[in-house]
Write an enzyme that holds these catalytic residues in place. Sequence first.
Site, PDB file in Angstrom:
ATOM      1  N   LYS A 210      22.875  33.779  46.263  1.00  0.00           N
ATOM      2  CA  LYS A 210      24.106  34.325  46.863  1.00  0.00           C
ATOM      3  C   LYS A 210      23.792  35.542  47.759  1.00  0.00           C
ATOM      4  O   LYS A 210      24.271  35.656  48.888  1.00  0.00           O
ATOM      5  CB  LYS A 210      25.081  34.708  45.743  1.00  0.00           C
ATOM      6  CG  LYS A 210      26.322  35.437  46.197  1.00  0.00           C
ATOM      7  CD  LYS A 210      27.214  34.572  47.064  1.00  0.00           C
ATOM      8  CE  LYS A 210      28.293  35.392  47.718  1.00  0.00           C
ATOM      9  NZ  LYS A 210      29.097  34.629  48.646  1.00  0.00           N
ATOM     10  N   CYS A 266      32.335  41.564  51.005  1.00  0.00           N
ATOM     11  CA  CYS A 266      31.075  40.962  50.550  1.00  0.00           C
ATOM     12  C   CYS A 266      29.824  41.446  51.293  1.00  0.00           C
ATOM     13  O   CYS A 266      28.936  42.017  50.671  1.00  0.00           O
ATOM     14  CB  CYS A 266      31.169  39.444  50.630  1.00  0.00           C
ATOM     15  SG  CYS A 266      32.334  38.780  49.433  1.00  0.00           S
TER      16      CYS A 266
HETATM   17  P1  NAD Z   1      39.218  40.952  44.005  1.00  0.00           P
HETATM   18  O1  NAD Z   1      39.051  42.414  43.982  1.00  0.00           O
HETATM   19  O2  NAD Z   1      40.085  40.301  45.030  1.00  0.00           O
HETATM   20  O3  NAD Z   1      39.746  40.446  42.578  1.00  0.00           O
HETATM   21  C1  NAD Z   1      39.199  40.841  41.357  1.00  0.00           C
HETATM   22  C2  NAD Z   1      40.277  40.651  40.286  1.00  0.00           C
HETATM   23  O4  NAD Z   1      39.688  40.901  39.007  1.00  0.00           O
HETATM   24  C3  NAD Z   1      41.455  41.619  40.412  1.00  0.00           C
HETATM   25  O5  NAD Z   1      42.673  40.898  40.369  1.00  0.00           O
HETATM   26  C4  NAD Z   1      41.312  42.529  39.165  1.00  0.00           C
HETATM   27  O6  NAD Z   1      42.560  42.966  38.660  1.00  0.00           O
HETATM   28  C5  NAD Z   1      40.624  41.585  38.196  1.00  0.00           C
HETATM   29  N1  NAD Z   1      39.923  42.253  37.112  1.00  0.00           N
HETATM   30  C6  NAD Z   1      39.126  43.359  37.160  1.00  0.00           C
HETATM   31  N2  NAD Z   1      38.666  43.660  35.922  1.00  0.00           N
HETATM   32  C7  NAD Z   1      39.157  42.723  35.090  1.00  0.00           C
HETATM   33  C8  NAD Z   1      39.042  42.488  33.687  1.00  0.00           C
HETATM   34  N3  NAD Z   1      38.299  43.290  32.915  1.00  0.00           N
HETATM   35  N4  NAD Z   1      39.708  41.433  33.155  1.00  0.00           N
HETATM   36  C9  NAD Z   1      40.466  40.635  33.926  1.00  0.00           C
HETATM   37  N5  NAD Z   1      40.614  40.806  35.245  1.00  0.00           N
HETATM   38  C10 NAD Z   1      39.974  41.834  35.828  1.00  0.00           C
HETATM   39  O7  NAD Z   1      37.733  40.366  44.067  1.00  0.00           O
HETATM   40  P2  NAD Z   1      37.222  39.069  44.850  1.00  0.00           P
HETATM   41  O8  NAD Z   1      37.192  39.327  46.304  1.00  0.00           O
HETATM   42  O9  NAD Z   1      37.942  37.877  44.326  1.00  0.00           O
HETATM   43  O10 NAD Z   1      35.701  39.030  44.360  1.00  0.00           O
HETATM   44  C11 NAD Z   1      35.358  38.707  43.027  1.00  0.00           C
HETATM   45  C12 NAD Z   1      33.855  38.488  42.972  1.00  0.00           C
HETATM   46  O11 NAD Z   1      33.503  37.351  43.774  1.00  0.00           O
HETATM   47  C13 NAD Z   1      33.028  39.648  43.503  1.00  0.00           C
HETATM   48  O12 NAD Z   1      31.846  39.746  42.758  1.00  0.00           O
HETATM   49  C14 NAD Z   1      32.718  39.222  44.928  1.00  0.00           C
HETATM   50  O13 NAD Z   1      31.523  39.798  45.400  1.00  0.00           O
HETATM   51  C15 NAD Z   1      32.548  37.723  44.755  1.00  0.00           C
HETATM   52  N6  NAD Z   1      32.824  36.963  45.975  1.00  0.00           N
HETATM   53  C16 NAD Z   1      33.869  37.298  46.783  1.00  0.00           C
HETATM   54  C17 NAD Z   1      34.134  36.536  47.921  1.00  0.00           C
HETATM   55  C18 NAD Z   1      35.268  36.903  48.836  1.00  0.00           C
HETATM   56  O14 NAD Z   1      35.300  36.377  49.957  1.00  0.00           O
HETATM   57  N7  NAD Z   1      36.197  37.737  48.440  1.00  0.00           N
HETATM   58  C19 NAD Z   1      33.342  35.415  48.226  1.00  0.00           C
HETATM   59  C20 NAD Z   1      32.300  35.090  47.361  1.00  0.00           C
HETATM   60  C21 NAD Z   1      32.050  35.873  46.234  1.00  0.00           C
END
Ligand code: NAD
Length: 438
Positions: A210, A266
């Site tokens: 990744k 990201c």
């Molecule tokens: P985000 O910030 O949009 O969402 C994260 C969610 O997790 C939030 O709703 C938050 O309230 C929740 N959360 C935090 N702590 C928690 C807990 N202890 N229990 C339950 N819920 C909890 O994040 P995202 O953009 O969806 O990214 C998530 C992961 O995926 C990251 O590691 C990111 O690097 C990876 N990622 C993101 C993308 C992207 O385009 N956004 C693409 C690939 C990978």
Amino acid sequence: MKIAVVGTGYVGLVTGTCFAETGVNVTCIDVDAEKVRQLKNGSVPIYEPGLDVMIRRNVEKSRLNFTTDINEGITGSDAVFIAVGTPPGENGSADLQNVKKVAAEIGRSIREYIVVVTKSTVPVGTSDALRNVIQQELDNRKMSVAFDMASNPEFLKEGSAVEDFLKPERIVIGTNTDRAAEIMKKLYMPFLLNNHPILFMDIASAEITKYAANAMLATRISFINEIANLCDLLGADVNQVRKGIGSDSRIGSKFIYPGAGYGGSCFPKDVKALIKTAHDHGYELNVTKAVERANEFQKTVLFGKIKKHFSNNLKNKKFGIWGLSFKPQTDDIREASAIILIEALLNEGATVKAYDPAAMDETKKLFGDRIIYVTDPYEALNGSDAMVLMTEWPEFRLPDFEKLSGIMKGKVIFDGRNIYDPAELKKAGFVYYGIGRR
Ligand code: NAD
């Protein structure tokens, strides 16, 4: 099958909804009670094309549920996906607090075999660390429950996340047991009817895949940005150069579009985290470090052109900004180049009127009343000294330049995404600045 997805952000919500679409029974869990309440009431807290309709359809069929209770979510599930945020920590490394918290809760809740899948982007070794956290909680409960770890990095792109998830170019699964591999394969088969591969590998390789993918993409962007800056100095046109190199099949035409620097949730954080991981292991990623440095610089390039045009005096100058999100089709403004530019303009005493088709609410949370928000793109430019295009939303592509000419005070356009034709704008009486264009 039944699964739980922890974290209902861009990744978790799309993951849960797309699995539900294939007939899987999905429970999405989040600590944010307000978010869960909204989702239960059918309102979607993020902007992602096609997602709202799909959520409603699957909620109606009772295949998609939302809760704040992890215990409720994982009972009877074949797998639990961890999709919570891993923001950059102070030293650049990924902050693993949230994923560890979730692992501990899983350890406190499981009663039967489950695959614990890390979908959040996490450094090498995290799955092992989470396994220990879960085992520790089981030991505290004096319980013996079998579970396996799997790493399943996500490659979806905000703005086309649903489409990307439903038709992935590849699925990467890191695991070290056949039992976990079988469950993952069964879950993903519906998305692979197009014969795209599911790649099984060891957990460490999946975790690093990744980061390597994002660092590679960021490298292409920083490279073409440097070439664009050189074109500026030499009087060449980077658009021609881009086509010239992109038609070489070894290079290809994707991800070589110059602009005002990459942002988003990201690339910046993953590039930083990869550098930190290598450093912690006594190795310096010199190329990746240069990519990051080049991007930091790129985010100042357009501002430099603005200052130069206005002879270093931006006090009381009025700027109309088109586009705030880090890219089109999303409301995500994390590390967006527009945000850095607006901050720089405000620091110089300029005033800013901004418009974005989706990211206004997020921007208001950040800037409050320090800037003016408008609901019509032309209104943003009414009486402005210049227009600054920061995000290439489709609705900005063919503006009525005659109308702009009538309402703008200064006829200057700073095009941070190279979407306009300099010759056409010159004909319409505008001064045009792009990135690396004659
Ligand atoms: P985000 O910030 O949009 O969402 C994260 C969610 O997790 C939030 O709703 C938050 O309230 C929740 N959360 C935090 N702590 C928690 C807990 N202890 N229990 C339950 N819920 C909890 O994040 P995202 O953009 O969806 O990214 C998530 C992961 O995926 C990251 O590691 C990111 O690097 C990876 N990622 C993101 C993308 C992207 O385009 N956004 C693409 C690939 C990978």
